[in-house]
Design an enzyme around this catalytic site. Structure first.
Site, PDB file in Angstrom:
ATOM      1  N   ALA A  32       0.849  -1.072  -0.168  1.00  0.00           N
ATOM      2  CA  ALA A  32      -0.259   0.092   0.107  1.00  0.00           C
ATOM      3  C   ALA A  32       0.797   1.110   0.036  1.00  0.00           C
ATOM      4  CB  ALA A  32      -1.087   0.126   1.178  1.00  0.00           C
ATOM      5  N   HIS A  34       2.966   4.744  -0.555  1.00  0.00           N
ATOM      6  CA  HIS A  34       2.693   6.035  -0.805  1.00  0.00           C
ATOM      7  C   HIS A  34       4.057   6.701  -0.821  1.00  0.00           C
ATOM      8  CE1 HIS A  34       3.668   6.295   3.562  1.00  0.00           C
ATOM      9  NE2 HIS A  34       2.654   5.489   3.591  1.00  0.00           N
ATOM     10  N   HIS A  37       6.986   5.975   1.712  1.00  0.00           N
ATOM     11  CA  HIS A  37       7.703   4.907   1.240  1.00  0.00           C
ATOM     12  C   HIS A  37       8.593   5.224   0.235  1.00  0.00           C
ATOM     13  CE1 HIS A  37       3.742   2.581   3.001  1.00  0.00           C
ATOM     14  NE2 HIS A  37       4.981   1.981   3.647  1.00  0.00           N
ATOM     15  N   GLN A  61       2.419  -9.256  13.707  1.00  0.00           N
ATOM     16  CA  GLN A  61       2.383  -7.879  14.171  1.00  0.00           C
ATOM     17  C   GLN A  61       1.093  -7.216  14.466  1.00  0.00           C
ATOM     18  OE1 GLN A  61       4.878  -6.223  10.974  1.00  0.00           O
ATOM     19  NE2 GLN A  61       3.567  -4.490  11.249  1.00  0.00           N
ATOM     20  N   GLN A 148      10.161   8.048  10.068  1.00  0.00           N
ATOM     21  CA  GLN A 148      10.242   8.521  11.496  1.00  0.00           C
ATOM     22  C   GLN A 148       8.737   8.538  12.221  1.00  0.00           C
ATOM     23  OE1 GLN A 148      11.355  12.769  11.989  1.00  0.00           O
ATOM     24  NE2 GLN A 148       9.408  12.998  13.426  1.00  0.00           N
ATOM     25  N   LYS A 149       7.802   8.217  11.051  1.00  0.00           N
ATOM     26  CA  LYS A 149       6.524   8.212  11.856  1.00  0.00           C
ATOM     27  C   LYS A 149       6.321   7.196  12.482  1.00  0.00           C
ATOM     28  CE  LYS A 149       3.047   6.649   9.141  1.00  0.00           C
ATOM     29  NZ  LYS A 149       2.470   5.616  10.139  1.00  0.00           N
ATOM     30  N   GLN A 153       8.914   2.301  16.624  1.00  0.00           N
ATOM     31  CA  GLN A 153       9.480   0.986  15.888  1.00  0.00           C
ATOM     32  C   GLN A 153      10.855   1.113  15.534  1.00  0.00           C
ATOM     33  OE1 GLN A 153       6.998  -1.111  12.501  1.00  0.00           O
ATOM     34  NE2 GLN A 153       8.438   0.130  11.316  1.00  0.00           N
ATOM     35  N   SER A 186      -0.297   4.156   5.163  1.00  0.00           N
ATOM     36  CA  SER A 186      -1.196   3.209   4.169  1.00  0.00           C
ATOM     37  C   SER A 186      -2.726   3.352   4.714  1.00  0.00           C
ATOM     38  CB  SER A 186      -0.518   2.077   4.176  1.00  0.00           C
ATOM     39  OG  SER A 186       0.900   1.856   3.768  1.00  0.00           O
TER      40      SER A 186
END
Length: 283
Positions: A32, A34, A37, A61, A148-149, A153, A186
């Site tokens: 997905a 965008h 990515h 996950q 960074q979003k 993680q 996404s």
């Protein structure tokens, strides 16, 4: 662009490049795709001789089976985009390839899995760590690129890389935003037109918090302002808003140190769609 669906074929191809001394960059995704990515693909291509992108929606996950079922699946379009951006290699394995047997392994990340995303999505980071470790073993990149979003993680994967002695450099790339400030995701594809307009409230809240902090408001006052901001947004459910140290993600409850780097992190539901965002500020 080379497309591989099996591990053996991918390894053989990459070993040829590795023997020639070529550097390999890696961008793991769940598809997905965008512009966020694609910015990682561009970052990899600017630093490495060969760029590999994986597309795999990792079932381990997802702590919500409905979220897994509804996650956007757009592989054909993803491949077109990757071709356009001159990605060199795409790895598109099936569940049976990545999980030939039901996994028993659990990975624990200490306090990092009990705050923010970890607190609200139990088991999520164990699944993330497991699939990324598998992909790192398969691809064996020199550099791996993440956005960074997903700041928490990134910190989790940094811990994974160090503790398991992966000889890989992790690169955290800036958030790519829509014109109105909404962080690209996404999951944005699942928003209705009205929800899409409402979703910008996450970025607006972060900017509001930044303004108050830099103008001298303390942590408690700033959090209260943000909670009040969302009380007026009846269609949005704020899950958390945290002010943490950028380098440790430890919560800051009282005074902020001079020159401390802060991460303002937020998660909220717009309808049934859960979105996250963050900004980093130098205090």
């Amino acid at each position: 662009m080379q497309i591989f669906r099996d591990i053996a074929g991918l390894k053989t191809f990459l070993n040829t490049w590795r023997k020639e001394g070529k550097s390999i960059g890696f961008v793991p995704t769940m598809g997905a795709l965008h512009n966020g990515h694609l910015s990682l693909i561009e970052a990899s291509k600017s630093k490495c001789d060969l760029t590999v992108c994986s597309i795999f929606i990792n079932p381990t996950q997802f702590n919500d089976s409905k979220d897994f079922e509804k996650y956007p699946r757009t592989v054909d379009n993803d491949l077109i985009l990757l071709q356009k951006y001159n990605c060199d290699v795409v790895f598109c394995p099936t569940d049976d390839i990545m999980y030939p047997e039901k996994t028993q392994l659990q990975i624990h990340f200490g306090y990092l899995e009990h705050i923010m995303e970890g607190k609200h999505r139990p088991g999520h980071f164990s699944g993330v760590g497991l699939i990324v470790a598998k992909l790192f073993h398969v691809v064996q990149p020199d550099l791996a690129f993440f956005g960074q979003k997903d700041l928490q993680q990134f910190m989790i994967l940094d811990r994974l890389t160090k503790d398991l002695l992966f000889d890989i450099e992790l690169v955290c790339c800036p958030i790519i935003r829509e014109e109105d400030g909404l962080a690209m995701s996404s999951r944005n594809q699942r928003l209705s037109k009205i929800e899409r307009l409402e979703a910008v409230a996450l970025f607006q809240a972060l900017q509001l918090a930044k303004e108050h902090l830099l103008n001298g408001k303390n942590i408690t006052e700033t959090k209260k302002i943000i909670y009040n901001f969302f009380e007026e947004k009846k269609s949005i459910h704020l899950e958390y808003f945290e002010i943490v140290d950028r380098n440790s993600l430890q919560s800051i409850e009282e005074s902020i140190q001079k020159n401390q780097q802060l991460a303002l992190c937020i998660a909220a539901y717009i309808g049934e769609i859960r979105l996250i965002d963050n900004i980093i500020i130098n205090y």
